[in-house]
Design an enzyme around this catalytic site. Sequence first.
Site: not given
Ligand code: 8YV
Length: 325
Positions: A265, A270, A241, A288, A162-164, A290, A184
């Site tokens: 990460d 968590e 995730r 976490h 995807g984008r990332i 990112g 997919r």
């Molecule tokens: C954050 C994230 O941890 O964007 C997401 O899906 O997991 C993170 O960027 C976070 O929810 C910031 O509120």
Amino acid sequence: MSQDSRTAAAGKPLVLAVSRLMPLYMGPLAERYEVLDRLHETDPAAFAAAAPRVRAVAASGESKLPAALVAQLSALEIVSVMGVGYDGVDVPACKAKGAVVTHTPDVLNDDVADLALGLMLAAARQLPAADRHVRSGDWAAKGPMPLARKMSGARCGIVGMGRIGKAIATRAAAFGMPIAYTARSAKGDLPYRYFPSAEALAAESDFLVVITPGGAGTKHLIDAKVLRALGKKGILVNVARGSVVDEAALIAALEQGVIGGAGLDVFANEPHVPERLRALPHVVLAPHIGSATTSTRQAMADLALANLAAHFAGQPLKTPVPECR
Ligand code: 8YV
């Protein structure tokens, strides 16, 4: 919030902050709306009384909004997630109520991709161990560290394009890494090799980078078989995730040398990270982070607030999730 302040805020839409929110989001939220901060957890009786007036839910990417909670919110109109991931939100339950769900895509692509590359380098070049080697005095006392692993030119496999995923591919390509991916379906417009499964991709990768959405559809996509395919020199990086990786299988694979190392990460439960994982020297761990830079979190909070503002002004939403477009 006391009864008095709830009354004082009357007239503003009532918003449930469903988990602890960052001050960047919570501050402006509390100025603009009447906010119940996790009242469903702290005072269920008071929450049950207020729930029928709740018009919006404010959440983070890790928040949980299960169908049972949605069922209590009979006036729910919008769920605004500050995060790109919304796997904790029961979107069908929200839609069944006529409520929309929004998230904050794109503004965090650079940060998450940067961190993925950072974890790849940190794991390959053993940066935390190198730091400890200097601080502990081991360098002077015992001599140089064991040799590490070269990243430039190694094969990069990306799970989720995807984008990332695309932002990670661009960066990895700058390291001279051949890029392949699984998703997919194959994306015809991309110059990268496609594999139909994570296992097939892992077999052709030195680094396997996970950046696919969480949720039931990807639970334990990275399992013992995929880790075996990645092999004893392979490095797993997860910036998606925790649920996407079978954490027990990962720990076993790392302990037994089935894979070479990992940069993580995100975790299954968590902020709790298993002691066995924390004990492993060839694993780089991050809490976490990112998207955790000041400018990106500000952009995410601004977008989450803009979605709420647009909704209550009767204007088009900025970034509804795909299921609500
Ligand atoms: C954050 C994230 O941890 O964007 C997401 O899906 O997991 C993170 O960027 C976070 O929810 C910031 O509120």
